[in-house]
Design a protein around this motif. Structure first.
Motif, PDB file in Angstrom:
ATOM      1  N   LYS A   1      16.492  55.013  19.957  1.00 23.53           N
ATOM      2  CA  LYS A   1      15.477  55.915  19.410  1.00 23.53           C
ATOM      3  C   LYS A   1      14.875  55.339  18.136  1.00 23.53           C
ATOM      4  N   ASN A   2      15.728  54.725  17.294  1.00 22.39           N
ATOM      5  CA  ASN A   2      15.216  54.114  16.068  1.00 22.39           C
ATOM      6  C   ASN A   2      14.247  52.980  16.389  1.00 22.39           C
ATOM      7  N   GLU A   3      14.603  52.183  17.402  1.00 24.95           N
ATOM      8  CA  GLU A   3      13.710  51.094  17.784  1.00 24.95           C
ATOM      9  C   GLU A   3      12.394  51.636  18.323  1.00 24.95           C
ATOM     10  N   ILE A   4      12.452  52.713  19.106  1.00 28.69           N
ATOM     11  CA  ILE A   4      11.229  53.315  19.638  1.00 28.69           C
ATOM     12  C   ILE A   4      10.383  53.878  18.502  1.00 28.69           C
ATOM     13  N   LEU A   5      11.041  54.565  17.558  1.00 27.44           N
ATOM     14  CA  LEU A   5      10.305  55.113  16.416  1.00 27.44           C
ATOM     15  C   LEU A   5       9.657  54.006  15.592  1.00 27.44           C
ATOM     16  N   ASN A   6      10.383  52.918  15.366  1.00 24.27           N
ATOM     17  CA  ASN A   6       9.829  51.812  14.587  1.00 24.27           C
ATOM     18  C   ASN A   6       8.680  51.121  15.320  1.00 24.27           C
ATOM     19  N   SER A   7       8.737  51.128  16.667  1.00 26.68           N
ATOM     20  CA  SER A   7       7.624  50.548  17.417  1.00 26.68           C
ATOM     21  C   SER A   7       6.410  51.466  17.413  1.00 26.68           C
ATOM     22  N   ILE A   8       6.655  52.775  17.450  1.00 28.35           N
ATOM     23  CA  ILE A   8       5.535  53.733  17.408  1.00 28.35           C
ATOM     24  C   ILE A   8       4.958  53.820  16.014  1.00 28.35           C
ATOM     25  N   LEU A   9       5.835  53.991  15.032  1.00 24.43           N
ATOM     26  CA  LEU A   9       5.423  54.120  13.627  1.00 24.43           C
ATOM     27  C   LEU A   9       6.125  53.027  12.840  1.00 24.43           C
ATOM     28  N   PRO A  10       5.499  51.860  12.675  1.00 21.60           N
ATOM     29  CA  PRO A  10       6.150  50.753  11.966  1.00 21.60           C
ATOM     30  C   PRO A  10       6.482  51.128  10.524  1.00 21.60           C
ATOM     31  N   PRO A  11       7.535  50.530   9.959  1.00 20.55           N
ATOM     32  CA  PRO A  11       7.890  50.814   8.566  1.00 20.55           C
ATOM     33  C   PRO A  11       6.813  50.332   7.603  1.00 20.55           C
ATOM     34  N   ARG A  12       6.726  51.021   6.463  1.00 23.64           N
ATOM     35  CA  ARG A  12       5.753  50.655   5.435  1.00 23.64           C
ATOM     36  C   ARG A  12       6.377  49.669   4.467  1.00 23.64           C
ATOM     37  N   GLU A  13       5.588  48.683   4.039  1.00 20.36           N
ATOM     38  CA  GLU A  13       6.064  47.673   3.104  1.00 20.36           C
ATOM     39  C   GLU A  13       5.063  47.540   1.965  1.00 20.36           C
ATOM     40  N   TRP A  14       5.554  47.332   0.754  1.00 19.46           N
ATOM     41  CA  TRP A  14       4.704  47.089  -0.405  1.00 19.46           C
ATOM     42  C   TRP A  14       5.493  46.312  -1.450  1.00 19.46           C
ATOM     43  N   MET A  15       4.740  45.635  -2.321  1.00 20.11           N
ATOM     44  CA  MET A  15       5.335  44.810  -3.368  1.00 20.11           C
ATOM     45  C   MET A  15       5.257  45.532  -4.701  1.00 20.11           C
ATOM     46  N   GLU A  16       6.316  45.384  -5.481  1.00 22.99           N
ATOM     47  CA  GLU A  16       6.358  45.954  -6.830  1.00 22.99           C
ATOM     48  C   GLU A  16       7.220  45.048  -7.706  1.00 22.99           C
ATOM     49  N   GLU A  17       6.563  44.421  -8.704  1.00 23.59           N
ATOM     50  CA  GLU A  17       7.257  43.552  -9.642  1.00 23.59           C
ATOM     51  C   GLU A  17       8.053  42.468  -8.909  1.00 23.59           C
ATOM     52  N   ASN A  18       7.353  41.757  -8.007  1.00 21.81           N
ATOM     53  CA  ASN A  18       7.956  40.668  -7.225  1.00 21.81           C
ATOM     54  C   ASN A  18       9.147  41.136  -6.393  1.00 21.81           C
ATOM     55  N   GLN A  19       9.132  42.388  -6.044  1.00 23.34           N
ATOM     56  CA  GLN A  19      10.213  42.956  -5.232  1.00 23.34           C
ATOM     57  C   GLN A  19       9.592  43.627  -4.015  1.00 23.34           C
ATOM     58  N   LEU A  20      10.112  43.339  -2.848  1.00 23.96           N
ATOM     59  CA  LEU A  20       9.611  43.918  -1.615  1.00 23.96           C
ATOM     60  C   LEU A  20      10.360  45.199  -1.297  1.00 23.96           C
ATOM     61  N   TRP A  21       9.607  46.242  -1.040  1.00 21.08           N
ATOM     62  CA  TRP A  21      10.185  47.545  -0.694  1.00 21.08           C
ATOM     63  C   TRP A  21       9.765  47.896   0.723  1.00 21.08           C
ATOM     64  N   MET A  22      10.672  48.542   1.433  1.00 19.56           N
ATOM     65  CA  MET A  22      10.410  48.959   2.816  1.00 19.56           C
ATOM     66  C   MET A  22      10.845  50.402   2.997  1.00 19.56           C
ATOM     67  N   GLN A  23      10.064  51.116   3.794  1.00 18.94           N
ATOM     68  CA  GLN A  23      10.339  52.535   4.036  1.00 18.94           C
ATOM     69  C   GLN A  23      10.195  52.808   5.525  1.00 18.94           C
ATOM     70  N   HIS A  24      11.320  53.165   6.161  1.00 21.09           N
ATOM     71  CA  HIS A  24      11.320  53.455   7.592  1.00 21.09           C
ATOM     72  C   HIS A  24      10.997  54.924   7.836  1.00 21.09           C
ATOM     73  N   VAL A  25      10.507  55.182   9.032  1.00 16.08           N
ATOM     74  CA  VAL A  25      10.238  56.554   9.408  1.00 16.08           C
ATOM     75  C   VAL A  25      11.564  57.301   9.582  1.00 16.08           C
ATOM     76  N   SER A  26      11.536  58.570   9.253  1.00 18.08           N
ATOM     77  CA  SER A  26      12.769  59.350   9.286  1.00 18.08           C
ATOM     78  C   SER A  26      13.188  59.641  10.721  1.00 18.08           C
ATOM     79  N   CYS A  27      14.498  59.612  10.944  1.00 13.21           N
ATOM     80  CA  CYS A  27      15.056  59.931  12.256  1.00 13.21           C
ATOM     81  C   CYS A  27      15.685  61.322  12.287  1.00 13.21           C
ATOM     82  N   ALA A  28      15.460  62.082  11.222  1.00 18.41           N
ATOM     83  CA  ALA A  28      16.062  63.418  11.156  1.00 18.41           C
ATOM     84  C   ALA A  28      15.391  64.338  12.161  1.00 18.41           C
ATOM     85  N   PRO A  29      16.164  65.144  12.874  1.00 18.01           N
ATOM     86  CA  PRO A  29      15.561  66.070  13.847  1.00 18.01           C
ATOM     87  C   PRO A  29      14.722  67.124  13.144  1.00 18.01           C
TER      88      PRO A  29
END
Length: 257
Positions: free
Chosen positions: A59-87
């Motif tokens: 399910k996590n793989e399907i969610l990540n394929s449907i809604l890819p995680p968001r990525e952004w840079m802050e102070e030479n640091q890469l941050w990633m945010q996955h979609v929530s799997c909470a029901p």
């Protein structure tokens, strides 16, 4: 920490990821003494994964394929945010509707017509609904994904048609404007030609009137002259007739010898 733009889609907390592009000192190889390697026990074999864990991972793989995680840079640091799997629960759906109404009013979305803001918010709301459905039923979520993609393709097609029609309308308007300018120039030329013809007509009319007046005067003089000659000839004829009568009459009355 700077977070990306707020979205109606529910995400997990952002996770820091090591920047792979930053330079780091080369790691030294770990040396293990023979005694230490012998003294360490053999690690136990990995435990077999349960069916629930495989389903959750899928399910996590399907969610990540449907809604890819968001990525952004802050102070030479890469941050990633996955979609929530909470029901999802019923209060979550009610909260989603409230957030949608609030954002529509906050971002001044138009109620009718083409509005990119309204389209973006409703797209986020539909993505959140896909996330909620996918958690409960992956096949249903994938079907909704197909519906979403088809709707987006339809919108893109209508947008392309709208842009082409707008370009065609602008081109027709420019052509009409150019044609109007040419027509106005033609009208101005015809107006000038009309004025020139009017001047020529007035000039010819003045010449005609002058000529007619002169001809009338000449004709009147000729008629008067002819009348005088006729009267003179009549008078002369009358005098000659009288003289002739006088000369003939004595001879007729003369006695015989």
């Amino acid at each position: 920490m700077i977070t990306p733009d707020e979205s109606l889609v529910k995400y997990d907390n952002p996770v820091s990821i090591e920047n792979t592009y930053s330079k780091s000192p080369k790691g030294r190889p770990l040396r293990v003494s023979p005694q230490q390697s012998i003294s360490n026990p053999v690690p136990p074999p990995p435990k077999p994964k349960s069916a629930s864990a495989d389903a959750s991972k899928q399910k996590n793989e399907i969610l990540n394929s449907i809604l890819p995680p968001r990525e952004w840079m802050e102070e030479n640091q890469l941050w990633m945010q996955h979609v929530s799997c909470a029901p999802c629960t019923r209060p979550d759906v009610i909260r989603l509707e409230e957030q949608l109404d609030i954002k529509l009013q906050k971002w001044l979305a138009r109620e009718t017509g083409i509005c990119p803001v309204r389209r973006k918010l409703y797209s986020q709301c539909f993505d959140e609904l896909i996330r909620q459905v996918t958690i409960n039923d992956a096949e249903r979520g994938l079907l909704l994904l197909r519906v979403r993609d088809e709707i987006q393709l339809t919108i893109v097609a209508y947008q392309t048609l709208y842009e082409s029609s707008m370009a065609s309308g602008i081109r027709k308007a420019l052509q009409a404007k150019q044609g109007k300018a040419d027509m106005e120039k033609t009208i101005c030329d015809l107006e000038e030609e009309k004025e020139d013809l009017k001047k020529q007509l007035n000039k010819q009319r003045a010449i005609y009137e002058t000529t007619e007046k002169t001809e009338n005067e000449t004709q009147q003089l000729e008629e008067k002259k002819l009348s005088e000659e006729i009267e003179f000839l009549k008078t002369t004829n009358k005098q000659l007739t009288n003289q002739l009568k006088e000369n003939i009459t004595p001879k007729l009355i003369t006695p015989k010898p």
